[in-house]
Design an enzyme around this catalytic site. Structure first.
Site, short mmCIF file in Angstrom:
data_model
loop_
_atom_site.label_atom_id
_atom_site.label_comp_id
_atom_site.label_asym_id
_atom_site.label_seq_id
_atom_site.Cartn_x
_atom_site.Cartn_y
_atom_site.Cartn_z
CE1 TYR A 169 -3.66 -2.29 0.47
CE2 TYR A 169 -2.32 -3.26 2.16
CZ TYR A 169 -3.50 -3.33 1.28
OH TYR A 169 -4.33 -4.97 0.89
CB SER A 220 -11.27 -10.92 -3.20
OG SER A 220 -11.81 -11.34 -2.11
N PRO A 242 -10.53 -0.39 -3.02
CG PRO A 242 -11.44 -2.63 -2.11
CD PRO A 242 -10.44 -0.80 -2.07
#
Length: 626
Positions: free
Chosen positions: A107, A554, A120
């Protein structure tokens, strides 16, 4: 949650100060200290499993070459041994040997925009309000629901989650409120104001590109009622009817290095600095969006997903955001709503648990009619726009619009069956869906690819994720056999069951801290830290292929009928997120238009067919037995 590992192959820029995760007294701390530490898997086990994972995705010749490198790496007393011992030392000295490294490489050192590439979005069920009153009433209820959840976090009454009878790390819940990402020239940082001496009492509300500080606690420390929040939102709405303001928030959508420069320039001005700090410190942000362009029902959900991810571009709602803020709830005039979140502090499941709570809360009737004590006007955050800042905004607009044009996103509601069907066949629903994705991809491209599915490491203290590698020797055998007319259905069913069992076994291994991806990353980062030359194993083409996740996937299950979405992690790949409900499955698929080989709607079509063919196969063999 996402396959950021694919992006973390560049050498980390120097050593960063570890991010200090604040501790809360009492139950939370006692619970956390009872959790086991993340293990460092045995070296030989990881190397054997790495070779096995490579088999379906590289040629035999490449595999033999890599096996030679692995054998060299694993020699007793060799480089692998030394790095493994370094990792084990690190594990003994730290609360979690991986968490700081992961936060940095996945990140904070990642320099592409957080929009599309990292953050997201979540699409919530469409609300049926048709006017601004309805929008603001729902927004007020949503704010109150989020604050109700905050009270549980503050009082440490949030129920501890369990997986397979084991308690999970709850740390991420304590990182998502009153936090924000701050851009830096080489790496970013995350600040969390919840643990300060004076925790924030305000949220940020954005309407027509204008930012407001809305205090949600009254002077006696009690939370405002839903009615009072609604009244304050009306004041904000009426004060911000003009849209001719500079969309300052669009700066946060830029490449991290460009944004860091613009950020330093922006906060030179005292007024700007105060406004920026107010946003960063706020508990969360609420974006009151203008309606999205009217489209037909079949593409409506996909358009909403795009709105949640990027705001639709500079002409629409992208300026109505501060993308560095951990939590941004979005409520548009047309009833579309959801959230976008900055990924550094948390994975999807805690965010979805918060959303489930909020959605349930919005359905409860309001019993309290609040006494109308006059409340102060919410504070408008002012910005002084210099020609240089204006220029930064224009550049950010251009870059964002290119990104918006490039993202191809498709939300598909698969109505034929949900998780109840695979369960009735004694098959893990997640394994069933992952195998269907393997089949869809194989039928589209005539080959399989490296596939990432995130596995939670929350059984361990400060655990984040590892990778479930869904492409296996067993999944390859199944996808090759399914359309082969010379194979009998019984054999195909046997291969299907074996492949889903293999996926289930890898999942169990991953959540227990024994998967290969984070261990390999740890060995690589240990080599960088020890300043030894990079082992051949990590310079090998096979390693690059293994880390190039054409399918980044995911499962984010929720009680609410929603779906999470995110962008692909490689230019020629797909991002796939799904929420399996009892009788249907919500999918969100993304790809880049700039890649001629990928197409989200095409993948959706092939995936639907794969799921139906797999059901047909299981049912036809069942009938033949009757």
């Amino acid at each position: 949650m996402l396959a950021f590992i694919a992006r973390s192959m560049a050498k980390p820029s120097g050593l960063l100060k570890p991010v200090v995760l604040g501790k809360l007294p009492g139950r939370y701390l006692a619970h956390q200290e009872g959790l086991p530490h993340l293990p460092v898997p045995p070296l030989q086990q990881t190397l054997d499993r790495y070779l096995l994972a490579l088999q379906p995705i590289i040629s035999e010749e490449e595999w033999n070459h890599t096996k030679g490198l692995v054998d060299e790496f694993r020699k007793p007393g060799g480089v692998g041994d030394r790095l493994q011992k370094g990792l084990e030392r690190r594990a003994r000295k730290t609360e979690n040997w991986l968490s700081d490294w992961w936060l940095k490489t996945a990140y904070l050192e990642y320099r592409l925009p957080v929009v599309v590439h990292s953050s997201p979005g979540v699409v919530l069920p469409k609300q049926d309000f048709l006017d601004q009153q309805g929008q603001l009433r729902f927004a007020a209820k949503l704010i109150k629901g989020a604050l109700d959840f905050k009270t549980m976090i503050d009082n440490e009454t949030l129920p501890v989650e369990y997986l397979g009878g084991k308690p999970l790390c709850m740390n991420q819940y304590y990182q998502i409120l009153s936090s924000c990402r701050i851009p830096g020239p080489k790496h970013d940082s995350v600040v969390n104001y919840a643990k300060g001496k004076k925790p924030p009492t305000h949220i940020t509300v954005v309407h027509n590109f204008q930012f407001f500080e809305l205090d949600v606690y009254s002077s006696d420390g009690s939370l405002l009622t839903t009615d009072q929040i609604f009244t304050q939102l009306e004041k904000i709405w009426n004060t911000s009817l003009q849209t001719n303001k500079e969309p300052i928030g669009i700066l946060t959508s830029n490449h991290r290095n460009s944004w860091a420069k613009a950020y330093n320039n922006l906060i030179k001005d005292k007024t700007n600095k105060e406004s920026v700090r107010s946003i960063e410190k706020s508990i969360f942000t609420v974006c009151l969006d203008s309606p999205i362009p009217r489209v037909s029902d079949d593409i409506y959900r996909s358009r909403v997903a795009a709105q949640m991810l990027h705001g639709g571009g500079s002409r629409w709602n992208s300026g109505n955001r501060w993308f560095d803020k951990t939590l941004q709830f979005i409520v548009a005039e047309d009833g579309s709503c959801g959230l976008v979140y900055e990924h550094a502090p948390s994975e999807g499941p805690p965010i979805v648990a918060l959303l489930d709570h909020i959605v349930e809360y919005t359905k409860t009737p309001e019993l309290v009619r609040s006494p109308m004590i006059p409340l102060p006007m919410p504070k408008k955050l002012r910005f002084n726009i210099t020609p240089e800042i204006k220029n930064d905004i224009e550049k950010a607009k251009q870059n964002l619009n290119i990104m918006v044009q490039d993202l191809d996103i498709k939300v598909m509601v698969f109505h034929h069956f949900g998780k109840n069907f695979p369960k009735s066949e004694k098959i893990s629903p997640d394994a069933f869906i992952q195998l269907a994705l393997q089949l869809a991809y194989y039928r589209m491209y005539g080959q399989v690819c490296a596939t990432y599915e995130s596995a939670s490491l929350r059984m361990f203290r400060l655990g984040r994720t590892d990778t479930i590698r869904s492409t296996s020797v067993d999944s390859l055998k199944f996808v090759q056999a399914l359309d082969n007319p010379s194979k009998q259905n019984e054999e195909k069913v046997e291969l299907l069951r074996r492949a889903t069992q293999a996926h289930r076994a890898y999942t169990d291994m991953a959540i227990k801290g024994n998967a290969i991806d984070r261990h390999l990353l740890g060995l690589k980062l240990q080599a960088i830290e020890d300043l030894v030359s990079m082992p051949e194993l990590f310079m090998d083409t096979a390693y690059a292929v293994a880390m190039h996740f054409n399918l980044s996937t995911s499962q984010v299950p929720a009680k609410t009928d929603c779906v999470m979405c995110f962008g692909p992690v490689v230019p020629d790949g797909y991002g796939v997120c799904y929420n399996p409900m009892d009788d249907h499955i919500n999918f969100a698929m993304s790809a880049y238009n700039s890649c001629a080989e990928t197409n989200a709607a095409r993948l959706a079509h092939y995936l639907e067919k794969a799921l139906l063919d797999m059901r047909l196969l299981l049912q036809s063999t069942l009938k033949s037995k009757l």
